[in-house]
Enzyme design. Structure first.
Site, PDB file in Angstrom:
ATOM      1  N   CYS A 175       0.860  -1.174   0.000  1.00  0.00           N
ATOM      2  CA  CYS A 175       0.000   0.000   0.000  1.00  0.00           C
ATOM      3  C   CYS A 175       0.904   1.233   0.000  1.00  0.00           C
ATOM      4  CB  CYS A 175      -0.860  -0.027   1.266  1.00  0.00           C
ATOM      5  SG  CYS A 175      -1.890   1.433   1.510  1.00  0.00           S
ATOM      6  N   HIS A 191      -4.263  -0.290  -5.747  1.00  0.00           N
ATOM      7  CA  HIS A 191      -5.588  -0.628  -6.291  1.00  0.00           C
ATOM      8  C   HIS A 191      -5.670  -0.360  -7.801  1.00  0.00           C
ATOM      9  CE1 HIS A 191      -6.962  -0.631  -2.087  1.00  0.00           C
ATOM     10  NE2 HIS A 191      -8.158  -1.053  -2.480  1.00  0.00           N
TER      11      HIS A 191
HETATM   12  N1  DGL Z   1      -3.816   0.469  -2.066  1.00  0.00           N
HETATM   13  C1  DGL Z   1      -3.652   1.667  -1.308  1.00  0.00           C
HETATM   14  C2  DGL Z   1      -2.450   2.441  -1.819  1.00  0.00           C
HETATM   15  O1  DGL Z   1      -1.623   1.880  -2.508  1.00  0.00           O
HETATM   16  C3  DGL Z   1      -4.951   2.394  -1.296  1.00  0.00           C
HETATM   17  C4  DGL Z   1      -5.007   3.453  -0.252  1.00  0.00           C
HETATM   18  C5  DGL Z   1      -6.374   3.746   0.268  1.00  0.00           C
HETATM   19  O2  DGL Z   1      -6.936   2.872   0.923  1.00  0.00           O
HETATM   20  O3  DGL Z   1      -6.823   4.883   0.081  1.00  0.00           O
HETATM   21  O4  DGL Z   1      -2.266   3.599  -1.526  1.00  0.00           O
END
Ligand code: DGL
Length: 263
Positions: A74, A186
């Site tokens: 993330c 995402h």
């Molecule tokens: N997958 C997360 C990222 O890479 C998403 C962050 C979120 O939950 O806003 O930042």
């Protein structure tokens, strides 16, 4: 050296599955445990303190499950919490940041775009890394507000998604970019939709393969690489619901386990 037997991966939700796929492809014999904190997604609009405490909770959960190394899949958690995690936990921790460097090194138009969360784009770590590589290059930062929520809901191909993507892509096209960096794990799930609305000369890049290679190198260096595990296990846990996760993993040929878990 930590004696755990799996690679622990976490994200605010299902996005880090894009990273799991790369890790699994490169290291098929590794046991993996993936935690999707979908109950608390999105992280992108939360305060730094909240992101740090959620990241600590996720790391502690993975450590209890016997992880030998943690991958923070993330960008938002990495850019806001990785230094705290590394101070607090005595285990190798790999993080992910937007791939500004390769875009900046290869751009011809001297203009590149990055689509990421507010939390990532406003972080000190992003600001210092991006400055380091973008001297003389225009970096257009666009917050992908709303995208994570729609992906979590499984609405990848929805009219709402297309409207949002079109809005963000238009901003970038007006700035003559030739590279688009996906700075949120995402977003690789949106590449088919993005390709329909951006001209083919714009290259889309993300950090998935680089993170998998980094993970491989570290595990190998620590002499923890599994090269002949006949029966690797792939466990996926979500603390909200498992539907979108199951949908995004549908094409996986492996015997995977997807479960609800409160954490
Ligand atoms: N997958 C997360 C990222 O890479 C998403 C962050 C979120 O939950 O806003 O930042």
């Amino acid at each position: 050296m930590n004696k755990g037997n799996n690679i622990g991966i976490f994200d605010s939700g299902v996005g880090g599955l894009s990273i799991w796929k790369e890790i699994h492809q490169l290291m098929p014999y590794e046991n993996t445990i993936y935690l999707a904190d979908s109950l608390n997604a999105p992280y992108g609009n939360k305060s730094i303190d909240e992101i740090i405490s959620l990241s600590i909770k996720n790391t502690e959960t993975l450590l209890k499950m016997g992880s030998k190394l943690i991958v923070v899949a993330c960008n938002t958690a990495t850019t806001n919490a990785i230094s705290t995690l590394r101070e607090k936990f005595n285990i190798p921790i790999i993080g992910i940041e937007p791939a500004i460097k390769p875009a900046a090194l290869n751009t011809q138009s001297k203009s590149i775009g990055v689509l990421a969360t507010k939390g990532t784009l406003s972080s000190q770590l992003f600001s210092s890394t991006s400055k380091e590589f973008t001297e003389g290059i225009q970096l257009i930062e666009v917050i992908g507000e709303g995208l994570v929520r729609l992906i979590e809901e499984g609405k990848l191909n929805s009219p709402e998604m297309n409207t949002l993507l079109k809005k963000y892509v238009d901003i970038l096209l007006n700035e003559n970019i030739d590279y688009l960096v996906l700075g949120c794990t995402h977003y690789p799930f949106l590449i088919p939709q993005l390709k329909k609305i951006i001209p083919p000369y714009i290259k889309i890049i993300d950090s998935g393969v680089a993170i998998a290679k980094q993970t491989y190198a570290l595990i190998e260096k620590n002499k923890q690489l599994n090269t002949s595990n006949k029966n690797p296990s792939f466990q996926f846990y979500n603390n909200k619901n498992t539907e979108t996760m199951a949908m995004l993993l549908e094409a996986s040929k492996e015997k995977i386990e997807i479960n609800y878990l409160s954490f």
